[in-house]
Design an enzyme around this catalytic site. Structure first.
Site, short mmCIF file in Angstrom:
data_model
loop_
_atom_site.label_atom_id
_atom_site.label_comp_id
_atom_site.label_asym_id
_atom_site.label_seq_id
_atom_site.Cartn_x
_atom_site.Cartn_y
_atom_site.Cartn_z
CG HIS A 14 -15.01 99.47 73.45
ND1 HIS A 14 -14.17 100.58 73.06
CD2 HIS A 14 -14.53 98.40 72.83
CE1 HIS A 14 -13.28 100.27 72.40
NE2 HIS A 14 -13.14 98.99 72.31
CG HIS A 91 -7.20 100.09 75.70
ND1 HIS A 91 -8.07 101.18 75.86
CD2 HIS A 91 -6.92 99.73 74.67
CE1 HIS A 91 -8.28 101.34 74.46
NE2 HIS A 91 -7.78 100.44 74.07
#
Length: 299
Positions: A14, A91
């Site tokens: 992830h 991110h």
């Protein structure tokens, strides 16, 4: 029994690129105004704290590949006021340049011609049409004929990929995918997200998703991932994601993974944070052997 890649249980990470977070970079364009203001006030200190919660991996691409990871969750962004118009993994804060990451993965594939990877480009931030064109060209230049054109998922067997010398399946969650033969539409790689900090709720969600199962003809991701709430971050602000959430919940999450079965109504691709923890990778690999002892299926 024909060994099918669509039935093979693949191990995924992830936010695969988040092993590197550039604390000197600006905040990502997808971040809310509250985060932007927090960083503008507290500067580097704020970014160091953010990094503890944004980094979901510790191993770089080469190490992940060497450990057995074959699915990569990739999120792409432009950087504000970047004169070079580079594309970056992102991110919350920015990571490495996309080109560098793609080349790192390609080096592994060149050394291991029978290995196959899934590259899932599922979030795009601040990207215009020409940025997508740049990324598509980058993929062509890096992987060339290693990329498998989009076909029906049930036709993708390892034997087929080996015969065609294909090693890369690129999933692209943007309308651009319909214009490019080697881009698989994003809807062929659904990844339901539990959005919870509670391991019990996560497991209930995962089980319900497995029960509903993926549509015939697509791949399917089970995200064994817990997502912190703002209150969770405040309580463990200096500890970070790994210590506050992932490590504590690992036994329950791994118990669920070990209980899974391969096959048409089972798991397909399983992703996790900090994939080196516990025996996540080896456990998912073992599910493939269980498949070999049971029934064969097409998707």
């Amino acid at each position: 029994m024909q060994f099918k890649e669509t039935t093979t249980k693949s191990r995924g990470s992830h936010d695969s690129f988040s092993f590197y977070i550039d604390e000197a970079s600006p905040v990502g364009p997808e971040q809310p105004e509250t985060v932007q203001n927090f960083v503008s006030v507290f500067g580097t200190v704020a970014k160091k704290l953010m990094r503890k919660w944004l980094a979901t991996q510790t191993m770089n691409f080469t190490s992940q590949l060497g450990a057995g990871i074959r699915y990569f969750d990739l999120r792409i962004s432009t950087k504000p006021r970047d004169p070079d118009n580079e594309l970056y993994f992102a991110h919350g804060l920015f990571s490495a340049k996309v080109k560098e990451g793609l080349e790192e993965i390609n080096a592994f594939l060149t050394e291991h011609p029978k290995e196959v990877v899934f590259l899932d480009f599922n979030h795009f931030y601040g990207m215009q049409k020409y940025h997508h064109e740049k990324l598509v060209q980058m993929l062509k230049d890096t992987y060339g004929n290693k990329m498998c054109p989009a076909i029906f998922a049930h036709e993708v067997t390892l034997q087929y990929l080996w015969e065609k010398e294909h090693q890369v399946l690129v999933f692209y969650h943007s309308p651009v995918a319909v214009e490019v033969a080697f881009l698989w539409p994003g809807q062929m790689m659904p990844a339901p997200w539990a959005n919870t900090t509670d391991p019990e709720k996560l497991i209930q969600f995962l089980q319900a998703s497995i029960t509903e199962r993926r549509k015939k003809g697509s791949f399917f991701i089970s995200q064994v991932v817990l997502t912190p709430k703002a209150s969770t971050v405040v309580k463990g602000v200096a500890s970070g994601l790994r210590e506050t959430i992932t490590e504590r919940a690992l036994p329950a999450m791994m118990e669920w993974v070990r209980a899974q079965k391969a096959g048409e109504s089972g798991v397909n691709i399983i992703t996790a944070d900090f994939v080196e923890l516990g025996d996540f990778i080896s456990t998912v690999i073992k599910l493939n052997y269980a498949l070999g002892e049971g029934e064969d299926d097409t998707t």
